[in-house]
Design an enzyme around this catalytic site. Structure first.
Site, PDB file in Angstrom:
ATOM      1  CG  ASP A 401      -2.177   0.747   1.083  1.00 54.65           C
ATOM      2  OD1 ASP A 401      -2.319   1.478   0.088  1.00 54.65           O
ATOM      3  OD2 ASP A 401      -3.059   0.606   1.951  1.00 54.65           O
ATOM      4  CD  GLU A 456      -9.483   2.203   0.503  1.00 60.50           C
ATOM      5  OE1 GLU A 456      -8.657   3.117   0.630  1.00 60.50           O
ATOM      6  OE2 GLU A 456      -9.193   1.003   0.590  1.00 60.50           O
TER       7      GLU A 456
END
Length: 643
Positions: A401, A456
């Site tokens: 990430d 998200e």
């Protein structure tokens, strides 16, 4: 004599017409034409069905002391027809795809070539250089000069540092000015005659492209400079203290990325296209049989919140065993341990005290469920030995990430990591990522990329934006949108809280996303408890494959609605989604062959336009002559399995 024979061969192919300094290559069906002009600059124009859509688009590579493409002379022109059948290791749309085009290769006097490809539904070009040693690419000229003023759908960003999660916005190409914020790829262009999707593929050892307006009905490429020196900036980023005056330092003998346009006469052709995959390169993993795409139960969006249990929910062994039990019950291949599992985000080898990772790995293996571990890219960079250790432990893969960049250094990081992971039979999912650009074709253990405004984003993720994704972001490769909300709300009622995460769109919409959206590691983002409380919906979601043998668009309008049918073995799945207006859509099931079949389907309930939880389940017998009448409420959906 050789020159005469070459000219005769080119004309016989119907690929090349030479008049002064113009060269022409046509698609196999003859309807897409690229005309290349070589004079003081190299430029190309494109016409489709006799209508010019791009005109005089200049292209060049700027090196120290010379610009490849200015005042260049053609030494040789070669043409060939390409027809290959490709079987992707991880087939997102089709078990087999075709690379069918006509190619023109112009070789120039300063040790470079340009390939132009004309497809029936697309065009592409790329530079190659044949120079000794290394070269510095100072800049690349890539102009998109439009023949008409068009609507463009883009994702504006003010910085090269971006996670590529900006919402789409619309601009007229003639009004897109040089002072406006730039956009990352892909971009969508609606001309009076066709739709275009522009992106890049086979990106390696080179920065990703951004585009800026010019104020003159054109866009031009801009690239992040190559970083040279860094200082720390927290646990997941760095600050540049020095950047180069070039965008890439690279081998002098190499091919550069393909720049391509998908050409769609019908909007659904954008969804069905495979240009990024065709141009991305071929599998480099000798034995990819260990690569197992699949669904994954994800813990971050639902905040590890489970209930009706006799333990405290959170980042602990008991909670993750609950996730594993849920995944095993529904045949879900993986669970993710997202941020919080490790002692610190900088330490990828030691867990917090509340987690017994060896026990979880063993527990998962007994139940057929693999574990995927979340990491920051910076931790990976500083601990490349972790892949060997994770293989030893029995970890299935990594979610990496916060890269948030696509300069040359970071593009190379993507490849170094996925290549090292492949050595140790580990799957990779990139978040905080740029769009797919071919790497997953060469290393198919790379199952997905984020680079999307996904669920998200909670209240910032609305169907009116997401309806563009199948026509744009997902049209250039796998997309980790993270769907699956079981607490559904219309956008104005989406008041997400930590313990009760909500998703915009109806229940049928969220279910349909599993058919519509493509990802090699598709998330079930809500709490396992919510899925267990909604078994008929969960059974359908868990039954949807993540790879497909065949894809057919049944009805489509970019930015408005999509109905798509996909086949895996002898089962067909149908998914339909809309944006912020209701739809009544009729589709034919004429792709069905053979005997009558049973269709189980879910659709918006009569009150779903206000109460997004409202849905209905039904069954009916269907065959190739059946017509389906779908009613989708605003932000609604429809989905089915036919077996």
């Amino acid at each position: 004599m050789k020159k005469i024979n070459l000219l005769f061969a080119l004309l016989a192919f119907g690929l090349l017409h030479v008049q002064a300094k113009d060269y022409t290559v046509k698609s196999p069906d003859g309807k897409t034409v690229i005309t290349v002009s070589v004079d003081k600059k190299v430029a190309y124009s494109v016409s489709v069905d006799g209508n010019e859509v791009l005109k005089n688009c200049a292209i060049a590579l700027q090196l120290p002391g010379e610009t490849l493409g200015e005042n260049a002379k053609v030494k040789r022109a070669q043409a060939k027809a390409i027809y290959e059948r490709i079987r992707p290791v991880v087939p997102m749309k089709f078990a087999e795809i075709a690379d069918h085009c006509n190619q023109l290769t112009l070789s120039f006097d300063r040790d470079f070539t340009i390939d132009f490809r004309a497809y029936d539904k697309g065009v592409a070009y790329r530079f190659s250089t044949q120079k000794k040693g290394q070269i510095d690419v100072k800049d690349e000229c890539c102009e998109l000069q439009f023949a008409t003023d068009n609507k463009a759908v883009i994702s504006r960003t003010g910085h090269f540092r971006t996670s590529c999660e900006e919402p789409y916005s619309t601009v007229q190409t003639a009004a897109y000015g040089a002072d406006d914020r730039m956009t990352y790829l892909p971009i969508f262009i609606e001309t009076p005659t066709v739709k275009l999707l522009f992106s890049e593929s086979d990106l390696r050892d080179y920065p990703g492209m951004f585009l800026k307006g010019t104020g003159e009905n054109a866009m031009r490429a801009v690239f992040p400079p190559c970083p040279l020196e860094f200082t720390p900036d927290g646990d997941r980023s760095v600050k540049f203290t020095k950047t180069a005056d070039y965008i890439a330092r690279t081998d002098g003998t190499r091919t550069f990325p393909w720049r391509f346009f998908v050409i769609a006469r019908q909007d659904g052709e954008l969804v069905e296209n495979t240009m990024e995959a065709v141009l991305g390169g071929r599998n480099e993993i000798k034995d990819p049989s260990w690569i197992k795409p699949g669904q994954v139960s994800w813990d971050w969006w639902n905040h590890k919140m489970v209930w009706n249990v006799d333990f405290t929910a959170g980042i602990n062994t008991e909670t993750y065993k609950y996730f594993i039990d849920f995944a095993s019950k529904y045949g879900i291949k993986y669970i993710i341990l997202d941020e919080g599992w490790s002692r610190t985000t900088r330490d990828p080898l030691h867990t917090i005290d509340a987690i017994d990772l060896p026990e979880l790995i063993s527990y998962g293996k007994q139940r057929g469920v693999g574990l995927v571990l979340w990491l920051t890219w910076l931790t990976v960079e500083n601990n490349m030995e972790l892949f060997a250790k994770y293989e030893e432990w029995g970890v299935a893969g990594c979610k990496i990430d916060f890269m948030d960049r696509q300069d040359q250094w970071m593009v190379n990081f993507y490849e170094r990591v996925v290549k090292e992971a492949a050595k140790h039979h580990l799957l990779i999912d990139y978040h905080g990522a740029y769009k797919p650009s071919g790497l997953e074709q060469r290393y198919p253990n790379l199952l997905s990329y984020e680079g999307v405004r996904g669920l998200e984003q909670c209240g910032g993720c609305e169907p009116k934006n997401s309806i563009w994704l199948p026509f744009m972001r997902n049209a250039v490769g796998p997309m980790d949108f993270t769907p699956g909300a079981m607490l559904n709300a219309q956008p104005e009622q989406n008041h997400t809280t930590d313990a009760n995460a909500m998703g915009a769109g109806t229940r049928a919409y969220q279910m349909a996303l599993y058919v519509v959206f493509e990802s090699g590691i598709q998330m079930l983002s809500d709490s396992p408890t919510r899925y267990l409380e909604n078994p008929e919906c969960t059974e359908f979601i868990a039954s949807v494959p993540v790879t497909w043998d065949e894809t057919r668009v049944l009805s489509a309008k970019a930015g408005d609605h999509l109905v798509v049918a996909k086949r895996k073995d002898n089962k067909w799945f149908i998914g339909a989604i809309t944006g912020d207006r209701p739809q009544d859509i009729n589709v034919k099931l004429d792709f069905l062959k053979g005997n009558q079949r049973r269709m189980t389907y879910f659709h918006d309930g009569v009150n779903a336009n206000r109460q997004a939880q409202d849905y209905k389940k039904a069954t009916q017998t269907v065959n190739g002559s059946t017509e389906i009448n779908m009613h989708l409420v605003r932000n609604g959906g429809w989905c089915a399995v036919i077996e």
